[in-house]
Write a protein that holds these residues in place. Structure first.
Motif, mmCIF file in Angstrom:
data_model
loop_
_atom_site.group_PDB
_atom_site.id
_atom_site.type_symbol
_atom_site.label_atom_id
_atom_site.label_comp_id
_atom_site.label_asym_id
_atom_site.label_seq_id
_atom_site.Cartn_x
_atom_site.Cartn_y
_atom_site.Cartn_z
ATOM 1 N N ARG A 1 -70.630 29.824 -24.582
ATOM 2 C CA ARG A 1 -70.966 29.248 -25.879
ATOM 3 C C ARG A 1 -72.462 29.377 -26.139
ATOM 4 O O ARG A 1 -72.885 29.673 -27.255
ATOM 5 N N GLU A 2 -73.261 29.157 -25.095
ATOM 6 C CA GLU A 2 -74.715 29.253 -25.232
ATOM 7 C C GLU A 2 -75.184 30.704 -25.218
ATOM 8 O O GLU A 2 -76.111 31.077 -25.940
ATOM 9 N N HIS A 3 -74.526 31.537 -24.408
ATOM 10 C CA HIS A 3 -74.908 32.952 -24.284
ATOM 11 C C HIS A 3 -73.638 33.805 -24.392
ATOM 12 O O HIS A 3 -73.082 34.229 -23.371
ATOM 13 N N PRO A 4 -73.154 34.083 -25.609
ATOM 14 C CA PRO A 4 -71.914 34.852 -25.771
ATOM 15 C C PRO A 4 -72.066 36.277 -25.253
ATOM 16 O O PRO A 4 -73.182 36.765 -25.013
ATOM 17 N N LEU A 5 -70.918 36.921 -25.072
ATOM 18 C CA LEU A 5 -70.928 38.327 -24.697
ATOM 19 C C LEU A 5 -71.606 39.143 -25.796
ATOM 20 O O LEU A 5 -71.592 38.766 -26.963
ATOM 21 N N SER A 6 -72.180 40.251 -25.424
ATOM 22 C CA SER A 6 -72.958 41.060 -26.355
ATOM 23 C C SER A 6 -72.147 41.439 -27.595
ATOM 24 O O SER A 6 -71.072 42.031 -27.494
ATOM 25 N N GLY A 7 -72.679 41.050 -28.761
ATOM 26 C CA GLY A 7 -72.046 41.404 -30.023
ATOM 27 C C GLY A 7 -70.847 40.565 -30.402
ATOM 28 O O GLY A 7 -70.171 40.868 -31.384
ATOM 29 N N GLN A 8 -70.566 39.497 -29.656
ATOM 30 C CA GLN A 8 -69.392 38.671 -29.921
ATOM 31 C C GLN A 8 -69.803 37.226 -30.161
ATOM 32 O O GLN A 8 -70.860 36.780 -29.713
ATOM 33 N N LEU B 1 -65.108 33.562 -25.239
ATOM 34 C CA LEU B 1 -64.195 32.743 -24.440
ATOM 35 C C LEU B 1 -62.789 33.315 -24.469
ATOM 36 O O LEU B 1 -62.073 33.307 -23.467
ATOM 37 N N GLY B 2 -62.375 33.810 -25.636
ATOM 38 C CA GLY B 2 -61.041 34.400 -25.751
ATOM 39 C C GLY B 2 -60.879 35.622 -24.865
ATOM 40 O O GLY B 2 -59.837 35.806 -24.228
ATOM 41 N N ILE B 3 -61.911 36.462 -24.797
ATOM 42 C CA ILE B 3 -61.839 37.673 -23.967
ATOM 43 C C ILE B 3 -61.667 37.306 -22.496
ATOM 44 O O ILE B 3 -60.797 37.840 -21.792
ATOM 45 N N VAL B 4 -62.486 36.373 -22.031
ATOM 46 C CA VAL B 4 -62.392 35.963 -20.628
ATOM 47 C C VAL B 4 -61.062 35.256 -20.360
ATOM 48 O O VAL B 4 -60.419 35.471 -19.325
ATOM 49 N N GLY B 5 -60.624 34.399 -21.311
ATOM 50 C CA GLY B 5 -59.352 33.698 -21.140
ATOM 51 C C GLY B 5 -58.171 34.645 -21.093
ATOM 52 O O GLY B 5 -57.265 34.485 -20.261
ATOM 53 N N VAL B 6 -58.176 35.653 -21.969
ATOM 54 C CA VAL B 6 -57.087 36.638 -21.973
ATOM 55 C C VAL B 6 -57.104 37.443 -20.682
ATOM 56 O O VAL B 6 -56.051 37.727 -20.101
ATOM 57 N N ALA B 7 -58.296 37.808 -20.218
ATOM 58 C CA ALA B 7 -58.390 38.563 -18.961
ATOM 59 C C ALA B 7 -57.807 37.763 -17.809
ATOM 60 O O ALA B 7 -57.037 38.282 -16.983
ATOM 61 N N ALA B 8 -58.149 36.461 -17.751
ATOM 62 C CA ALA B 8 -57.610 35.615 -16.675
ATOM 63 C C ALA B 8 -56.102 35.457 -16.816
ATOM 64 O O ALA B 8 -55.367 35.495 -15.815
ATOM 65 N N GLY B 9 -55.610 35.280 -18.049
ATOM 66 C CA GLY B 9 -54.174 35.130 -18.261
ATOM 67 C C GLY B 9 -53.397 36.378 -17.895
ATOM 68 O O GLY B 9 -52.329 36.303 -17.260
ATOM 69 N N VAL B 10 -53.924 37.544 -18.283
ATOM 70 C CA VAL B 10 -53.263 38.801 -17.936
ATOM 71 C C VAL B 10 -53.258 38.998 -16.425
ATOM 72 O O VAL B 10 -52.251 39.412 -15.832
ATOM 73 N N GLY B 11 -54.384 38.678 -15.782
ATOM 74 C CA GLY B 11 -54.434 38.798 -14.330
ATOM 75 C C GLY B 11 -53.436 37.881 -13.651
ATOM 76 O O GLY B 11 -52.750 38.283 -12.695
ATOM 77 N N ASN B 12 -53.303 36.652 -14.154
ATOM 78 C CA ASN B 12 -52.348 35.711 -13.585
ATOM 79 C C ASN B 12 -50.921 36.196 -13.748
ATOM 80 O O ASN B 12 -50.112 36.133 -12.812
ATOM 81 N N ALA B 13 -50.595 36.711 -14.939
ATOM 82 C CA ALA B 13 -49.247 37.221 -15.170
ATOM 83 C C ALA B 13 -48.955 38.429 -14.283
ATOM 84 O O ALA B 13 -47.855 38.559 -13.725
#
Length: 459
Positions: free
Chosen positions: A290-297, A303-315
């Motif tokens: 939130r304080e330092h977002p990913l470049s250009g986002q 947060l959505g990108i990291v959350g989706v990555a973790a969810g896909v990895g878990n699945a």
């Protein structure tokens, strides 16, 4: 004659219109009924329908969907709706009011539920009904973020974990003849993940309608879950031959009715480190990105990108777990490999900190945590006698949740420095690896032929 012909002519016109209406109705209804039949066919395949496991899979999907809707509502109030500094204070308050009491309650939940094995359907239904009522209570406070929101959130957390403990104890009672416990847990977990992925955007859409609408949706889902819990097979409440298990051993040479064995304890230590990592990453990355977002986002997209990555990895980890088991990989080797892989990834994330490495760490953490948990289930299945196996599951789930709480507390207290955060994550995993890897590999060498297969039931 004209009057006599008019009814016939009217019926001739009505017949095609009625048939056309029925055809349109079937066309509109088909996507829903077809989807429902497809889901039911998948959840009830390979004997899961006959054993009752299919019903538990569907129940867990409803549970996951309801929980994520409450998460969406709380995240919008506690985190996204206020400036960063205030959000950090609110999350700290959330942890203090909910997580700290839960840390004290968690050791009680497993033993308490372990004493009511004949009421597992009632316990699951009660956990669902409790969350339905609390969701309605929270709907009035979620817009203001008042202090009354936090006791209700604590109740939701306790009820959710109570359901999880009972569900773990129920799975062994519903195994189809051709299923192992690992495969059954894999199916149940995957259903919850898929339901979460479907419900999250729906909850976000309801949030746009009003801050209380995701909670109304959660209430409806939990009411449905309570009804389905009551309809579980009666054998869910069977506790014939069961006894309670203790997680600690004091020098016993072999597993007995009063111990879970050294391999299970080391597997639990490795899983606890990874669960602690999960809690740490959720809270630390939420504020960091939130304080330092990913470049250009934006912060939300980051947060959505990291959350989706973790969810896909878990699945993916959940799906791969059964393949590894079927190919004969020992659970000790899998757990040791997984914590070593995620430890190495955390070290790389600390040395080469950046948006890509954060996303990679999230994906690897999700995958390795899923595989490690399935392998821990296999160890419990193999090393714990059947008469105490469900009790061991209940207590291990409680220990893992406590580890998640500790990790979350560390994440909220740590300064928002990416390199420092990833270094702390690497230290958490390094400690878990130090406690577990050597013993797990030694145990794998001493059980070369077991390959995760369960021992014969104890008479």
């Amino acid at each position: 004659m004209a009057a006599a012909r008019s009814p016939a002519r009217s019926e001739d016109h009505a017949g095609p219109l009625r048939r056309a209406g029925r055809s349109v109705g079937r066309a509109l209804h088909l996507p829903f009924t077809g989807t429902a039949r497809g889901i039911r066919k998948a959840t009830h395949a390979h004997g899961a329908g006959e054993s009752g496991l299919g019903k538990l899979i569907e129940l867990h999907a409803v549970n996951g969907a309801g929980d994520v809707m409450i998460t969406v509502a709380l995240a919008s109030t506690v985190f996204f709706s206020v400036p960063t500094d205030e959000a950090r204070g609110r999350v700290a308050l959330y942890l203090a009011v909910t997580m700290a009491p839960f840390t004290l309650l968690a050791p009680v939940i497993g033993p308490l539920l372990d004493r009511i094995p004949h009421g597992r359907r009632a316990a699951m239904a009660g956990a669902m009904l409790t969350r339905a009522v609390l969701a309605i209570m929270m709907s009035g406070a979620v817009a203001t973020g008042g202090i009354e929101l936090y006791p209700a959130a604590l109740g939701v957390l306790v009820a959710s974990k109570a359901y999880g403990v009972v569900r773990s104890a129920v799975v062994p009672r519903l195994l189809p003849p051709t299923f192992s416990l690992v495969k059954a847990n894999s199916r149940v977990t995957l259903a919850g993940l898929l339901a979460t992925g479907v419900a999250a955007p729906i909850g976000a859409g309801l949030q746009m309608v009003g801050p209380g609408w995701p909670l109304y949706g959660a209430c409806a889902l939990f009411l449905l879950g309570a009804f389905w819990a009551w309809r579980m097979p009666p054998k869910v409440d069977s506790a014939k031959g069961e006894r309670r298990a203790h997680l600690l051993t004091h020098g016993e040479k072999k597993p007995s009715l009063r111990t879970v064995g050294p391999s299970v304890l080391r597997g639990l230590a490795a899983n606890s480190a990874q669960r602690m990592l999960s809690g740490f990453l959720i809270f630390f990355l939420a504020f960091l990105l939130r304080e330092h977002p990913l470049s250009g986002q934006s912060a939300a997209v980051s947060l959505g990108i990291v959350g989706v990555a973790a969810g896909v990895g878990n699945a993916c980890g959940t799906a791969v777990g059964s393949l590894l088991r079927d190919r004969g990989h020992g659970p000790e080797v899998i757990i040791a490999t997984m914590i070593s892989v995620v430890f190495g990834t955390a070290v790389c994330a600390a040395v080469f900190f950046g948006g890509v490495m954060v996303a990679v760490l999230g994906a690897v953490a999700g995958l390795t945590q899923a595989l490690s948990k399935l392998s821990l289930d296999a160890l419990i299945q193999r090393d714990v006698p059947e008469v105490v196996r469900t009790s061991a599951f209940a207590r291990s789930e409680t220990a893992l949740q406590m580890a998640w709480v500790v990790g979350g507390a560390i994440g909220i207290a740590l300064p928002l420095n990416g390199t420092l955060g990833m270094s702390v994550a690497a230290c958490i995993l390094g400690l878990g690896a130090l406690l577990a890897v050597r013993g797990l590999l030694a145990a794998a060498r001493s059980h070369p032929g077991s390959k995760g297969r369960p021992k014969a039931p104890v008479a």
